[in-house]
Design an enzyme around this catalytic site. Structure first.
Site, PDB file in Angstrom:
ATOM      1  N   GLU A 245       3.061  -3.314  10.765  1.00 14.35           N
ATOM      2  CA  GLU A 245       2.410  -3.209   9.465  1.00 14.35           C
ATOM      3  C   GLU A 245       3.321  -2.343   8.605  1.00 14.35           C
ATOM      4  OE1 GLU A 245      -0.769  -1.917   6.464  1.00 14.35           O
ATOM      5  OE2 GLU A 245       0.094  -0.587   7.953  1.00 14.35           O
ATOM      6  N   CYS A 279       0.392   2.048   1.404  1.00 13.07           N
ATOM      7  CA  CYS A 279       1.252   0.862   1.456  1.00 13.07           C
ATOM      8  C   CYS A 279       0.655  -0.311   0.685  1.00 13.07           C
ATOM      9  CB  CYS A 279       1.540   0.468   2.902  1.00 13.07           C
ATOM     10  SG  CYS A 279       0.072   0.223   3.910  1.00 13.07           S
TER      11      CYS A 279
END
Length: 474
Positions: A245, A279
């Site tokens: 990720e 993010c």
């Protein structure tokens, strides 16, 4: 600050060498984080191997019960854990407490979902039983960042333990206290020795040693694209699957028929959460020319209502950046944009006070050539660019290697479907800037990674599929 130690084979371990832990709101040293030696890492790997043998054979009802007790303990301790998180990471206390409660919910979800890791029986010949079974993949090596000190580790721990795996997790050295508090909940809930092991240390050395070990069967990482590519290459060289990720640079498209005031308010709230150190943070704003001025006006007004300060103080809605490196990066991105013609609408500088504080910043009149439109800012900077044609906006949105999150605002269901089909991203929100939820998967495409965390898909990385053909004999 909580007592920070390594946790190996069911014991809290001290080691000689360590690094200071700073409060980013004051720059004061608030603790010390121990650094694992090679011998510590080897003990953790040995423990994880033994722990896996016991944990995978623990009945699912018993496993689930232990994990649910851990979730209950974390919920009970939410205030304490949140305070530790705010001290070492900087986010406002309500944000920190919300993160703790969310990860307790995520653990409950994974614990219950593990009961539904079904196999199946396939019709076959009369004398054969053909079945497919789901089994835990084995010991996991996990690496997590500092921006979500509870959220990132819990995704790895919950997924691994719910599936029946053991884990060695290297949490961030900047935020070790929160990770220790999480692990204490699991230990106090009765997770057997060796199943969960926590280490800190030199990131390159720890990752290299753990990934190379024959004990490790899966590598799970959350962090930057460059580091993710390095770890994925190391895992690939050892023929080990990985769950990545990675970073994003999420575009926001505000269409001509959108409500610019609503879009601006929703965007500002999401932009400055965790000081933009997310993010999935909305970080490139593409606004149709017909609503551009109204959007910018409301965005600026909403930005003025952001209260910057120590996360422990009442009323603060944005804390400091995590470290001086982030301050330098913000200054460089703003300077580059302004030098190329961008207008500094709000902020743009470090605040004159102790701590790593940077003003909430709005840049208008930006172009594709500016670094802030091409590099993930990972901080409180919002560049806003006008567009005339939706196809061109989608081209700009998809022009980067990132593909984690994207956002769109429109009143038209037809336009919404155009955005859904057009965005190249693993996570998409229409008319809001929603975050991760337990019951649905999160993850990226392109250079933003592969694999998913959350939802039923979240357990898949931690399971392997076994086909069994059983010939019936007398």
């Amino acid at each position: 600050m909580t007592d920070v130690k390594l946790y190996i084979d069911g014991e809290w371990v001290e080691t000689g060498e360590g690094l200071p832990v700073l409060d980013p709101a004051t720059e004061e040293i608030i603790g010390q984080v121990p650094l694992a030696t090679t011998a510590d890492l080897d003990r953790a790997l040995e423990a994880a191997t033994r722990g896996y043998g016991q944990w995978r054979n623990t009945p699912i009802a018993e496993r689930t019960g232990i994990l649910l007790r851990a979730a209950a303990l974390l919920t009970e301790r939410a205030d304490r854990v949140a305070r530790v998180m705010t001290r070492e990471q900087g986010k406002p206390l309500p944000e920190a407490r919300g993160e703790v409660l969310r990860v307790a919910g995520a653990l409950r979800w994974d614990a219950e979902d593990a009961r539904r890791a079904y196999g199946r029986i396939i019709p076959s010949a009369d004398d054969t039983v053909l079945s497919v079974r789901q089994e835990p993949i084995g010991p996991v090596a996990a690496f997590t960042p500092w921006n979500f000190p509870a959220g990132s580790p819990m995704r790895k721990i919950a997924g691994a333990l719910a599936a029946g795996c053991s884990i060695v997790i290297k949490a961030a050295e900047e935020t070790p206290g929160t990770a220790c508090e999480l692990v204490r909940c699991f230990a106090d809930a009765g997770v057997p020795a060796g199943v969960l092991n926590l280490v800190f240390g030199d990131p390159a050395e720890v990752s290299r040693h753990l990934i190379a070990s024959e004990a490790i069967r899966l590598v799970a990482f959350t962090g930057s694209i460059p580091v993710g590519k390095l770890l994925a290459a190391q895992a690939g060289a050892a023929m080990k699957p990985s769950l990545m990720e990675l970073g994003g640079h999420a575009p926001v498209i505000v269409c001509a028929d959108a409500d610019p005031v609503r879009a601006a308010r929703k965007s500002v709230f999401a932009k400055f959460v965790n000081a933009g150190q997310v993010c999935t943070s909305p970080s490139r704003f593409l606004v149709h020319t017909s609503v551009y001025e109204r959007f910018v006006e409301e965005f600026g007004a909403a930005t003025d209502r952001v209260v910057v300060g120590n996360g422990l103080d009442d009323g603060v809605t944005m804390g400091p950046l995590a470290n001086p490196r982030r301050l330098k990066a913000m200054e460089e991105l703003v300077a580059d944009a302004v030098s190329k013609g961008a207008v500094l609408n709000r902020g743009g500088e470090r605040l004159d006070r102790p701590g790593f504080f940077f003003a909430p910043t709005v840049l208008t009149g930006v172009t594709e050539q500016m670094r802030v439109m091409r590099e993930e800012p990972f901080g409180p900077i919002a560049p806003i660019m006008a567009f005339d044609d939706l196809d061109d906006a989608l081209r700009i949105a998809n022009s980067l290697p990132y593909g984690l999150a994207a956002y769109g605002f429109t009143r038209s269901s037809k336009t919404a479907e155009t955005l859904v089909r057009g965005f190249e991203a693993g996570i998409l929100s229409i008319n809001h800037c929603g975050g991760s939820v337990h019951e649905a998967p999160s993850g990226g495409v392109k250079s933003s990674g592969y694999g998913r965390e959350g939802g039923p898909e979240g357990l898949e990385a931690y399971l392997v599929t076994k086909r069994v053909s059983h010939l019936l004999v007398d």
